[in-house]
Design an enzyme around this catalytic site. Structure first.
Site, PDB file in Angstrom:
ATOM      1  N   GLY A   6       0.841  -1.211   0.000  1.00  0.00           N
ATOM      2  CA  GLY A   6       0.000   0.000   0.000  1.00  0.00           C
ATOM      3  C   GLY A   6       0.864   1.244   0.000  1.00  0.00           C
ATOM      4  O   GLY A   6       0.529   2.259   0.597  1.00  0.00           O
ATOM      5  N   ALA A   7       2.006   1.143  -0.718  1.00  0.00           N
ATOM      6  CA  ALA A   7       3.010   2.219  -0.646  1.00  0.00           C
ATOM      7  C   ALA A   7       2.598   3.480  -1.381  1.00  0.00           C
ATOM      8  O   ALA A   7       3.193   4.535  -1.169  1.00  0.00           O
ATOM      9  CB  ALA A   7       4.333   1.697  -1.196  1.00  0.00           C
ATOM     10  N   ASP A  10      -2.069   7.187   1.111  1.00  0.00           N
ATOM     11  CA  ASP A  10      -1.966   8.378   1.948  1.00  0.00           C
ATOM     12  C   ASP A  10      -1.119   8.131   3.211  1.00  0.00           C
ATOM     13  O   ASP A  10      -0.274   8.945   3.584  1.00  0.00           O
ATOM     14  CB  ASP A  10      -3.417   8.708   2.338  1.00  0.00           C
ATOM     15  CG  ASP A  10      -3.583  10.070   2.884  1.00  0.00           C
ATOM     16  OD1 ASP A  10      -3.294  11.016   2.162  1.00  0.00           O
ATOM     17  OD2 ASP A  10      -3.984  10.172   4.060  1.00  0.00           O
ATOM     18  N   THR A  12       1.250   5.924   3.784  1.00  0.00           N
ATOM     19  CA  THR A  12       2.684   5.777   3.496  1.00  0.00           C
ATOM     20  C   THR A  12       3.319   7.136   3.218  1.00  0.00           C
ATOM     21  O   THR A  12       4.372   7.475   3.770  1.00  0.00           O
ATOM     22  CB  THR A  12       2.897   4.854   2.272  1.00  0.00           C
ATOM     23  OG1 THR A  12       2.239   3.628   2.529  1.00  0.00           O
ATOM     24  CG2 THR A  12       4.363   4.620   2.008  1.00  0.00           C
ATOM     25  N   GLU A 194     -11.900  16.612  17.168  1.00  0.00           N
ATOM     26  CA  GLU A 194     -11.276  16.865  15.865  1.00  0.00           C
ATOM     27  C   GLU A 194     -11.974  18.037  15.176  1.00  0.00           C
ATOM     28  O   GLU A 194     -13.210  18.071  15.127  1.00  0.00           O
ATOM     29  CB  GLU A 194     -11.374  15.631  14.981  1.00  0.00           C
ATOM     30  CG  GLU A 194     -10.622  14.434  15.540  1.00  0.00           C
ATOM     31  CD  GLU A 194     -10.673  13.249  14.591  1.00  0.00           C
ATOM     32  OE1 GLU A 194      -9.638  12.952  13.989  1.00  0.00           O
ATOM     33  OE2 GLU A 194     -11.742  12.645  14.445  1.00  0.00           O
ATOM     34  N   HIS A 218      -8.649   4.185  20.056  1.00  0.00           N
ATOM     35  CA  HIS A 218      -7.892   5.229  20.757  1.00  0.00           C
ATOM     36  C   HIS A 218      -8.454   5.549  22.147  1.00  0.00           C
ATOM     37  O   HIS A 218      -7.730   5.577  23.137  1.00  0.00           O
ATOM     38  CB  HIS A 218      -7.874   6.529  19.950  1.00  0.00           C
ATOM     39  CG  HIS A 218      -7.436   6.358  18.525  1.00  0.00           C
ATOM     40  ND1 HIS A 218      -6.465   5.466  18.145  1.00  0.00           N
ATOM     41  CD2 HIS A 218      -7.825   6.982  17.388  1.00  0.00           C
ATOM     42  CE1 HIS A 218      -6.286   5.548  16.840  1.00  0.00           C
ATOM     43  NE2 HIS A 218      -7.103   6.453  16.360  1.00  0.00           N
ATOM     44  N   LYS A 300     -16.117  14.775  15.056  1.00  0.00           N
ATOM     45  CA  LYS A 300     -15.498  15.493  13.932  1.00  0.00           C
ATOM     46  C   LYS A 300     -16.168  16.844  13.747  1.00  0.00           C
ATOM     47  O   LYS A 300     -17.287  17.061  14.197  1.00  0.00           O
ATOM     48  CB  LYS A 300     -15.663  14.662  12.654  1.00  0.00           C
ATOM     49  CG  LYS A 300     -14.878  13.374  12.707  1.00  0.00           C
ATOM     50  CD  LYS A 300     -14.462  12.927  11.333  1.00  0.00           C
ATOM     51  CE  LYS A 300     -13.527  11.746  11.395  1.00  0.00           C
ATOM     52  NZ  LYS A 300     -12.146  12.102  11.751  1.00  0.00           N
TER      53      LYS A 300
HETATM   54  N1  LIG Z   1      -4.134   7.832   5.963  1.00  0.00           N
HETATM   55  C1  LIG Z   1      -3.899   7.889   7.266  1.00  0.00           C
HETATM   56  O1  LIG Z   1      -3.385   8.878   7.793  1.00  0.00           O
HETATM   57  C2  LIG Z   1      -4.271   6.716   8.139  1.00  0.00           C
HETATM   58  C3  LIG Z   1      -4.200   6.879   9.536  1.00  0.00           C
HETATM   59  C4  LIG Z   1      -4.494   5.784  10.359  1.00  0.00           C
HETATM   60  C5  LIG Z   1      -4.842   4.576   9.786  1.00  0.00           C
HETATM   61  N2  LIG Z   1      -4.921   4.446   8.443  1.00  0.00           N
HETATM   62  C6  LIG Z   1      -5.269   3.139   7.883  1.00  0.00           C
HETATM   63  O2  LIG Z   1      -4.238   2.715   7.021  1.00  0.00           O
HETATM   64  C7  LIG Z   1      -4.763   1.981   5.922  1.00  0.00           C
HETATM   65  C8  LIG Z   1      -4.333   2.643   4.610  1.00  0.00           C
HETATM   66  O3  LIG Z   1      -4.859   3.951   4.584  1.00  0.00           O
HETATM   67  P1  LIG Z   1      -4.545   4.995   3.418  1.00  0.00           P
HETATM   68  O4  LIG Z   1      -5.160   6.267   3.842  1.00  0.00           O
HETATM   69  O5  LIG Z   1      -3.110   4.985   3.068  1.00  0.00           O
HETATM   70  O6  LIG Z   1      -5.401   4.386   2.191  1.00  0.00           O
HETATM   71  P2  LIG Z   1      -5.244   4.734   0.653  1.00  0.00           P
HETATM   72  O7  LIG Z   1      -4.684   6.089   0.455  1.00  0.00           O
HETATM   73  O8  LIG Z   1      -6.567   4.420   0.039  1.00  0.00           O
HETATM   74  O9  LIG Z   1      -4.153   3.682   0.133  1.00  0.00           O
HETATM   75  C9  LIG Z   1      -4.463   2.340  -0.109  1.00  0.00           C
HETATM   76  C10 LIG Z   1      -3.267   1.656  -0.700  1.00  0.00           C
HETATM   77  O10 LIG Z   1      -3.647   0.298  -1.013  1.00  0.00           O
HETATM   78  C11 LIG Z   1      -3.241   0.012  -2.353  1.00  0.00           C
HETATM   79  N3  LIG Z   1      -4.118  -0.995  -2.953  1.00  0.00           N
HETATM   80  C12 LIG Z   1      -5.454  -1.044  -2.924  1.00  0.00           C
HETATM   81  N4  LIG Z   1      -5.884  -2.153  -3.565  1.00  0.00           N
HETATM   82  C13 LIG Z   1      -4.779  -2.804  -4.011  1.00  0.00           C
HETATM   83  C14 LIG Z   1      -4.552  -4.002  -4.721  1.00  0.00           C
HETATM   84  N5  LIG Z   1      -5.549  -4.797  -5.102  1.00  0.00           N
HETATM   85  N6  LIG Z   1      -3.304  -4.346  -4.986  1.00  0.00           N
HETATM   86  C15 LIG Z   1      -2.260  -3.576  -4.606  1.00  0.00           C
HETATM   87  N7  LIG Z   1      -2.406  -2.424  -3.913  1.00  0.00           N
HETATM   88  C16 LIG Z   1      -3.653  -2.058  -3.633  1.00  0.00           C
HETATM   89  C17 LIG Z   1      -3.371   1.321  -3.075  1.00  0.00           C
HETATM   90  O11 LIG Z   1      -2.605   1.240  -4.221  1.00  0.00           O
HETATM   91  P3  LIG Z   1      -3.017   1.956  -5.597  1.00  0.00           P
HETATM   92  O12 LIG Z   1      -3.362   3.358  -5.202  1.00  0.00           O
HETATM   93  O13 LIG Z   1      -1.778   1.862  -6.399  1.00  0.00           O
HETATM   94  O14 LIG Z   1      -4.192   1.227  -6.124  1.00  0.00           O
HETATM   95  C18 LIG Z   1      -2.795   2.272  -2.017  1.00  0.00           C
HETATM   96  O15 LIG Z   1      -1.394   2.216  -2.058  1.00  0.00           O
HETATM   97  C19 LIG Z   1      -6.279   1.970   6.127  1.00  0.00           C
HETATM   98  O16 LIG Z   1      -6.634   0.796   6.792  1.00  0.00           O
HETATM   99  C20 LIG Z   1      -6.526   3.166   7.033  1.00  0.00           C
HETATM  100  O17 LIG Z   1      -7.685   2.992   7.834  1.00  0.00           O
HETATM  101  C21 LIG Z   1      -4.644   5.495   7.614  1.00  0.00           C
END
Ligand SMILES: NC(=O)c1ccc[n+]([C@@H]2O[C@H](COP(=O)([O-])OP(=O)(O)OC[C@H]3O[C@@H](n4cnc5c(N)ncnc54)[C@H](OP(=O)(O)O)[C@@H]3O)[C@@H](O)[C@H]2O)c1
Length: 428
Positions: A6-7, A10, A12, A194, A218, A300
């Site tokens: 998931g690199a 958001d 990452t 928030e 949390h 929120k």
């Molecule tokens: N964002 C935050 O600040 C945050 C904070 C706390 C927790 N989280 C948790 O962390 C997790 C990720 O959040 P996020 O915000 O980073 O989500 P996101 O932006 O939607 O990223 C999802 C990632 O998964 C990849 N992906 C989805 N389907 C795929 C597949 N079939 N094969 C390969 N890669 C796939 C996407 O790749 P492509 O874009 O290349 O498709 C993307 O890299 C979630 O569970 C979220 O609840 C996030």
């Protein structure tokens, strides 16, 4: 070796890479980082997409760090295992970080299984399930493949410096710990307010709501750290044993749920009943806390962004001033400010200078930044460091996840009237 699934997401870009960069600058990170996601990026495109200058906050990114990053486009549902096997070494300890939604946990677990790497750590982001049933199913699946010592369930609040400080504040300071019970504490308030709304996470949030998104993890973890008994040692499992004991004793006394007024319009769902605000009044069923309400609140689009634990101390003074001057002594309070302006504040009454004997509430304020400087590690930096070190203290163990869902599920099942609040309201 670190592998991020998931690199391109958001999390990452905004949290993991900046945290890894800080660890690299401190000399802690010497591993290469394999970055995987679906987008058909080259490594160069991927690095550009990370917007390093903006997210790390510097225009001069060390090129050595950049050389650690390699990107491979991979669909986790149709992975090229051979390619991954050539990139990864079976002998090297590998951290697999699942920075993806929970629907991808199972396919990724299958990938890791097929890679056959013996020394590994696997990191799961929240949410860990959507209720007790799905969390149990997920956990059964994970524990068939990994042992608990290999599993790191993230609750990033536990990585926050002031959250780690709760144990030190309580158990290294007898001045506070001696009054940390029903004899002296009237009420405990735990608030995460928030100012932001749901951002780009509309679909996720509509299915989650504040109870699942914030309370289950949390706020209940903060409650456990505030109410737990001293662990027999600072070992991860001794601390986590005490956390789970508290969570198992939690009884729900009351709750309310609400939604901000423009939410339905924002997500284009006029009949949505998802709560964007939740307030629980809980009690801990043990002698030490009998009769002390724990009020947990989160929402929120509120007036301010802050997280704090506030202990209201019982009035056990002789009431001299309130009797004689017909004024009410304001209660003493202890506030642990988790963010922003991290610190601890004790409020007490003092005499207003000059004639007479009028009182005013004043404060003793420990400012974390003033004392220790501004460069406190971000939560994800601390968490990644602990994963590298193999210390699981800051990660939720399965029994505590299970106990939390057992508190939240019955609340969600009671269809309580949803009220509405204006954006910008104070916590209520
Ligand atoms: N964002 C935050 O600040 C945050 C904070 C706390 C927790 N989280 C948790 O962390 C997790 C990720 O959040 P996020 O915000 O980073 O989500 P996101 O932006 O939607 O990223 C999802 C990632 O998964 C990849 N992906 C989805 N389907 C795929 C597949 N079939 N094969 C390969 N890669 C796939 C996407 O790749 P492509 O874009 O290349 O498709 C993307 O890299 C979630 O569970 C979220 O609840 C996030």
């Amino acid at each position: 070796m670190i592998v991020i699934f998931g690199a391109s997401g958001d999390l990452t870009r905004k949290k993991l890479i900046p945290a890894l960069y800080n660890l690299f600058k401190k000399g802690t990170l010497t591993d290469s980082i394999i970055c995987l996601a679906r987008k058909k990026f080259s490594t160069e495109d991927f690095i550009e997409s990370l917007q390093l200058a903006e997210n790390i906050g510097s225009n001069e990114i060390d090129p050595e760090f950049i050389s650690y990053l390699t990107y491979y486009p991979t669909d986790f549902r149709k992975p090229d295992i051979n390619l991954l096997q050539t990139v990864l070494s079976k002998e090297e300890e590998t951290i697999f970080y699942l920075a993806v939604g929970p629907d991808l946990f199972q396919p990724i677990i299958d990938i890791i299984k097929q890679l056959g790497i013996s020394r590994k750590k696997v990191v799961f982001e929240k949410p860990f399930g959507f209720d007790l049933g799905s969390a149990t199913e997920l956990n059964d699946c994970i524990s068939k493949t990994f042992n608990e010592k290999e599993i790191y369930r993230i609750d990033h609040y536990l990585g926050k410096e002031m959250v780690q400080n709760i144990l030190v504040f309580r158990f290294a300071n007898s001045i506070f710990e001696q009054i940390w019970n029903r004899d002296f504490i009237e009420k405990v308030e735990i608030t995460i307010s928030e100012a932001a709304g749901i951002g780009r996470r509309a679909e996720y949030y509509e299915n989650a709501g504040a109870l699942r998104d914030m309370m289950q993890n949390h706020l209940l973890q903060l409650l456990a750290l505030t109410a737990m008994n001293p662990p027999i040692s600072m070992q991860a499992d001794d601390i986590r044993d005490e956390v789970v004991k508290v969570l198992r004793k939690v009884k729900t006394l009351n709750f309310k749920v609400a939604q901000y007024e423009s939410y339905r319009q924002e997500i284009e769902k006029p009949d949505s009943v998802t709560e964007t605000y939740a307030a629980l009044t809980l009690n801990i069923d043990e002698a030490k806390w009998q009769g002390v309400p724990f009020e947990l609140k989160t929402g929120k689009k509120l007036a301010q962004r802050y997280a704090e634990i506030n202990l209201i101390i019982k009035d056990v003074t002789c009431r001299l001033f309130s009797r004689e001057r017909k004024i009410k002594n304001l209660p003493n309070t202890i506030t642990l400010r988790i963010q922003p302006n991290e610190g601890i504040m004790v409020k007490f009454n003092a005499k207003i200078p000059g004639a007479g004997m009028d009182l005013q509430q004043v404060k003793m304020d420990f400012c974390h930044k003033c004392e220790f400087g501004p460069n406190t590690p971000e939560a994800y930096e601390s968490l990644l460091y602990e994963i590298m070190e193999g210390d699981q203290t800051l990660f939720t163990r399965w029994d505590s996840v299970e106990a939390s869902w057992k508190i939240i599920d019955p609340i969600r099942q009671q269809k309580k009237q949803l009220s509405f609040y204006q954006e910008g309201s104070e916590v209520f």
